[in-house]
Design a protein around this motif. Sequence first.
Motif, PDB file in Angstrom:
ATOM      1  N   ASN A  37      -1.332  87.329  82.209  1.00 24.99           N
ATOM      2  CA  ASN A  37      -0.069  88.009  81.930  1.00 24.99           C
ATOM      3  C   ASN A  37       0.826  88.070  83.162  1.00 24.99           C
ATOM      4  O   ASN A  37       2.051  88.153  83.036  1.00 24.99           O
ATOM      5  CB  ASN A  37      -0.328  89.415  81.377  1.00 24.99           C
ATOM      6  N   GLU A  38       0.239  88.019  84.358  1.00 28.09           N
ATOM      7  CA  GLU A  38       1.076  87.936  85.560  1.00 28.09           C
ATOM      8  C   GLU A  38       1.896  86.649  85.559  1.00 28.09           C
ATOM      9  O   GLU A  38       3.048  86.639  86.012  1.00 28.09           O
ATOM     10  CB  GLU A  38       0.210  88.016  86.822  1.00 28.09           C
ATOM     11  N   TRP A  39       1.326  85.571  85.064  1.00 26.76           N
ATOM     12  CA  TRP A  39       2.077  84.320  84.981  1.00 26.76           C
ATOM     13  C   TRP A  39       3.169  84.405  83.922  1.00 26.76           C
ATOM     14  O   TRP A  39       4.229  83.781  84.062  1.00 26.76           O
ATOM     15  CB  TRP A  39       1.138  83.151  84.677  1.00 26.76           C
ATOM     16  N   GLU A  40       2.931  85.177  82.875  1.00 27.09           N
ATOM     17  CA  GLU A  40       3.943  85.327  81.831  1.00 27.09           C
ATOM     18  C   GLU A  40       5.184  86.040  82.357  1.00 27.09           C
ATOM     19  O   GLU A  40       6.273  85.909  81.792  1.00 27.09           O
ATOM     20  CB  GLU A  40       3.359  86.100  80.645  1.00 27.09           C
ATOM     21  N   GLU A  41       5.036  86.785  83.438  1.00 23.98           N
ATOM     22  CA  GLU A  41       6.159  87.529  84.014  1.00 23.98           C
ATOM     23  C   GLU A  41       7.009  86.676  84.955  1.00 23.98           C
ATOM     24  O   GLU A  41       8.077  87.112  85.386  1.00 23.98           O
ATOM     25  CB  GLU A  41       5.633  88.747  84.781  1.00 23.98           C
ATOM     26  N   GLN A  42       6.549  85.472  85.288  1.00 21.54           N
ATOM     27  CA  GLN A  42       7.252  84.633  86.258  1.00 21.54           C
ATOM     28  C   GLN A  42       8.317  83.786  85.565  1.00 21.54           C
ATOM     29  O   GLN A  42       8.176  83.412  84.398  1.00 21.54           O
ATOM     30  CB  GLN A  42       6.265  83.729  86.999  1.00 21.54           C
ATOM     31  N   SER A  43       9.382  83.465  86.315  1.00 25.48           N
ATOM     32  CA  SER A  43      10.485  82.687  85.744  1.00 25.48           C
ATOM     33  C   SER A  43      10.680  81.336  86.424  1.00 25.48           C
ATOM     34  O   SER A  43      11.522  80.548  85.993  1.00 25.48           O
ATOM     35  CB  SER A  43      11.792  83.484  85.835  1.00 25.48           C
ATOM     36  N   PHE A  44       9.926  81.049  87.484  1.00 27.66           N
ATOM     37  CA  PHE A  44      10.096  79.774  88.174  1.00 27.66           C
ATOM     38  C   PHE A  44       9.412  78.658  87.377  1.00 27.66           C
ATOM     39  O   PHE A  44       8.542  78.916  86.533  1.00 27.66           O
ATOM     40  CB  PHE A  44       9.539  79.848  89.600  1.00 27.66           C
ATOM     41  N   PRO A  45       9.784  77.392  87.625  1.00 22.07           N
ATOM     42  CA  PRO A  45       9.188  76.285  86.872  1.00 22.07           C
ATOM     43  C   PRO A  45       7.674  76.213  87.048  1.00 22.07           C
ATOM     44  O   PRO A  45       7.154  76.363  88.156  1.00 22.07           O
ATOM     45  CB  PRO A  45       9.868  75.044  87.466  1.00 22.07           C
ATOM     46  N   MET A  46       6.988  75.977  85.957  1.00 20.06           N
ATOM     47  CA  MET A  46       5.537  75.799  85.959  1.00 20.06           C
ATOM     48  C   MET A  46       5.154  75.045  84.698  1.00 20.06           C
ATOM     49  O   MET A  46       5.916  75.002  83.726  1.00 20.06           O
ATOM     50  CB  MET A  46       4.822  77.153  85.985  1.00 20.06           C
ATOM     51  N   ILE A  47       3.984  74.442  84.721  1.00 20.38           N
ATOM     52  CA  ILE A  47       3.412  73.821  83.529  1.00 20.38           C
ATOM     53  C   ILE A  47       2.159  74.612  83.179  1.00 20.38           C
ATOM     54  O   ILE A  47       1.339  74.909  84.047  1.00 20.38           O
ATOM     55  CB  ILE A  47       3.046  72.346  83.779  1.00 20.38           C
ATOM     56  N   GLN A  48       2.015  74.966  81.915  1.00 19.87           N
ATOM     57  CA  GLN A  48       0.837  75.696  81.456  1.00 19.87           C
ATOM     58  C   GLN A  48       0.155  74.903  80.343  1.00 19.87           C
ATOM     59  O   GLN A  48       0.816  74.452  79.403  1.00 19.87           O
ATOM     60  CB  GLN A  48       1.224  77.076  80.918  1.00 19.87           C
ATOM     61  N   THR A  49      -1.138  74.751  80.458  1.00 20.12           N
ATOM     62  CA  THR A  49      -1.889  74.084  79.395  1.00 20.12           C
ATOM     63  C   THR A  49      -3.315  74.600  79.386  1.00 20.12           C
ATOM     64  O   THR A  49      -3.721  75.379  80.248  1.00 20.12           O
ATOM     65  CB  THR A  49      -1.861  72.555  79.560  1.00 20.12           C
ATOM     66  N   ARG A  50      -4.067  74.156  78.398  1.00 18.71           N
ATOM     67  CA  ARG A  50      -5.434  74.637  78.231  1.00 18.71           C
ATOM     68  C   ARG A  50      -6.439  73.702  78.896  1.00 18.71           C
ATOM     69  O   ARG A  50      -6.250  72.484  78.917  1.00 18.71           O
ATOM     70  CB  ARG A  50      -5.765  74.752  76.739  1.00 18.71           C
ATOM     71  N   PHE A  51      -7.502  74.282  79.409  1.00 19.14           N
ATOM     72  CA  PHE A  51      -8.612  73.489  79.924  1.00 19.14           C
ATOM     73  C   PHE A  51      -9.096  72.506  78.865  1.00 19.14           C
ATOM     74  O   PHE A  51      -9.387  71.337  79.151  1.00 19.14           O
ATOM     75  CB  PHE A  51      -9.754  74.425  80.339  1.00 19.14           C
ATOM     76  N   GLU A  52      -9.172  72.959  77.629  1.00 23.88           N
ATOM     77  CA  GLU A  52      -9.671  72.117  76.549  1.00 23.88           C
ATOM     78  C   GLU A  52      -8.771  70.904  76.320  1.00 23.88           C
ATOM     79  O   GLU A  52      -9.250  69.827  75.950  1.00 23.88           O
ATOM     80  CB  GLU A  52      -9.797  72.943  75.266  1.00 23.88           C
ATOM     81  N   ASP A  53      -7.469  71.055  76.552  1.00 23.11           N
ATOM     82  CA  ASP A  53      -6.562  69.916  76.416  1.00 23.11           C
ATOM     83  C   ASP A  53      -6.747  68.928  77.564  1.00 23.11           C
ATOM     84  O   ASP A  53      -6.581  67.717  77.382  1.00 23.11           O
ATOM     85  CB  ASP A  53      -5.111  70.398  76.365  1.00 23.11           C
ATOM     86  N   LEU A  54      -7.076  69.438  78.739  1.00 20.93           N
ATOM     87  CA  LEU A  54      -7.371  68.561  79.871  1.00 20.93           C
ATOM     88  C   LEU A  54      -8.597  67.704  79.566  1.00 20.93           C
ATOM     89  O   LEU A  54      -8.669  66.541  79.962  1.00 20.93           O
ATOM     90  CB  LEU A  54      -7.603  69.401  81.127  1.00 20.93           C
ATOM     91  N   VAL A  55      -9.555  68.266  78.847  1.00 20.86           N
ATOM     92  CA  VAL A  55     -10.787  67.546  78.513  1.00 20.86           C
ATOM     93  C   VAL A  55     -10.575  66.588  77.347  1.00 20.86           C
ATOM     94  O   VAL A  55     -10.922  65.405  77.428  1.00 20.86           O
ATOM     95  CB  VAL A  55     -11.918  68.546  78.185  1.00 20.86           C
ATOM     96  N   PHE A  56      -9.990  67.071  76.256  1.00 21.79           N
ATOM     97  CA  PHE A  56      -9.921  66.282  75.025  1.00 21.79           C
ATOM     98  C   PHE A  56      -8.631  65.471  74.874  1.00 21.79           C
ATOM     99  O   PHE A  56      -8.569  64.566  74.042  1.00 21.79           O
ATOM    100  CB  PHE A  56     -10.110  67.199  73.812  1.00 21.79           C
ATOM    101  N   HIS A  57      -7.611  65.791  75.662  1.00 30.21           N
ATOM    102  CA  HIS A  57      -6.351  65.034  75.630  1.00 30.21           C
ATOM    103  C   HIS A  57      -5.911  64.728  77.062  1.00 30.21           C
ATOM    104  O   HIS A  57      -4.723  64.801  77.386  1.00 30.21           O
ATOM    105  CB  HIS A  57      -5.260  65.832  74.912  1.00 30.21           C
ATOM    106  N   GLY A  58      -6.872  64.383  77.906  1.00 29.18           N
ATOM    107  CA  GLY A  58      -6.604  64.260  79.330  1.00 29.18           C
ATOM    108  C   GLY A  58      -5.478  63.315  79.684  1.00 29.18           C
ATOM    109  O   GLY A  58      -4.593  63.650  80.482  1.00 29.18           O
TER     110      GLY A  58
END
Length: 412
Positions: A307-328
Amino acid sequence: MVRIKRDASKKRWTTQAFTVLVLLFIAAIFLGTIALFTFMMTADVSLQDGVSATVGDQTTNNNDNSNSLRSNWRQVYKEGSKTLRDWKQMGLEKNKSLSYPGVDEEIARILRSARAEIDAETAAQLPKWADVVSQYGDKPIIHGLENCERYRQQVKPEDRMIGPAGIFNTGTNLFFQVEKENCVIKEAALSKSHSEPRKNGIRYQVPWGKHNPVKTHRFHNVAAAWGAGIKQDDVMPFVLIKDPYHWMGSECRHEYLLRWDHDENHCPNVIDNTVTDRYEPIPVYSKYAKSEEHYDSLVDVWNTWYNEWEEQSFPMIQTRFEDLVFHGEEVLKTACECVGGVFSDDFVFIERNAKEDLPLNAGANGLVKTLIQYGNSNNRLHGFTDREVLYAGENLDAALMEKFGYVPPPSP
């Protein structure tokens, strides 16, 4: 007359000295070229004498390819159109043609990108693609791409960087290991503000420390590893999150810096199961670089950290560990292009454990074991009591769960 002779003599001496220096310079270039060619002929060929593909604890050596590799080297060098990586890839061609009987094609494609060899027993343990889709959907979830252009406008090409962030056990090392093999920000080689071993802009972590809470550490901490001298807002954070039920199980295997009451017979131990008339969460403590944090439970760790990341407004990429594994490949290519990088046409997913060289992570899962662990829904609640499942379902942050497509398990 004497003065004229002295001037002429001095001019001849100067001309001769200059000629000698030019000849020495040309000779140095010639000898250096020969030395470089000799080194590439010996050192690089010797690297290929035992091309190996590691699968779990199995290693296969392709020594039978070494002779053909040596003969191919001269052709590659002469043509000048192939890179050293292209040449090394020749030794992996037979791995690329591996087949995986009984394995769904989507899973086989991941194994093939890792040049992995598996036996029939391991193949039988791999998940069906339908099992993966039932847990995580059929497409990766990637947030923050609308800010890619803003990031590229704010940061000069040579200063662009990307580095992972995430709470412990969320695949930050895996991201670094795989992305640095497949992505290059070409202008990074010209940067005066940062330098990576490969000069590609792919960082080991965000400069304030990948596991540190963003609110208290960004602009307030310089990570010991790869943090010094880095302008922190030049780095695009690649934030990884993991299914909270799986994540709590990961903490049982590798707890890192989190401290809470648990043992090998009862973990994750989210609540005190000896108290039956109410929920009594087991508190968690963690010491970060710039702060000490006390959490109500492992559930609260996951909620608070993200939730601390949800409060930030600067550019970032967010994704799931599972997507890194199954859709790397899709996820990493998207991240690479977001920061202006060029992604490889020949995607390589390292199969070996991305953390195997770090003592703290001894025994962590490699790719094949990870596919089995996170593709099988039966592993999600390993170690949970029924009351812990109920507590987690009631207290995990619903907005985070929905944003990242995590569905709570049915009530016991």
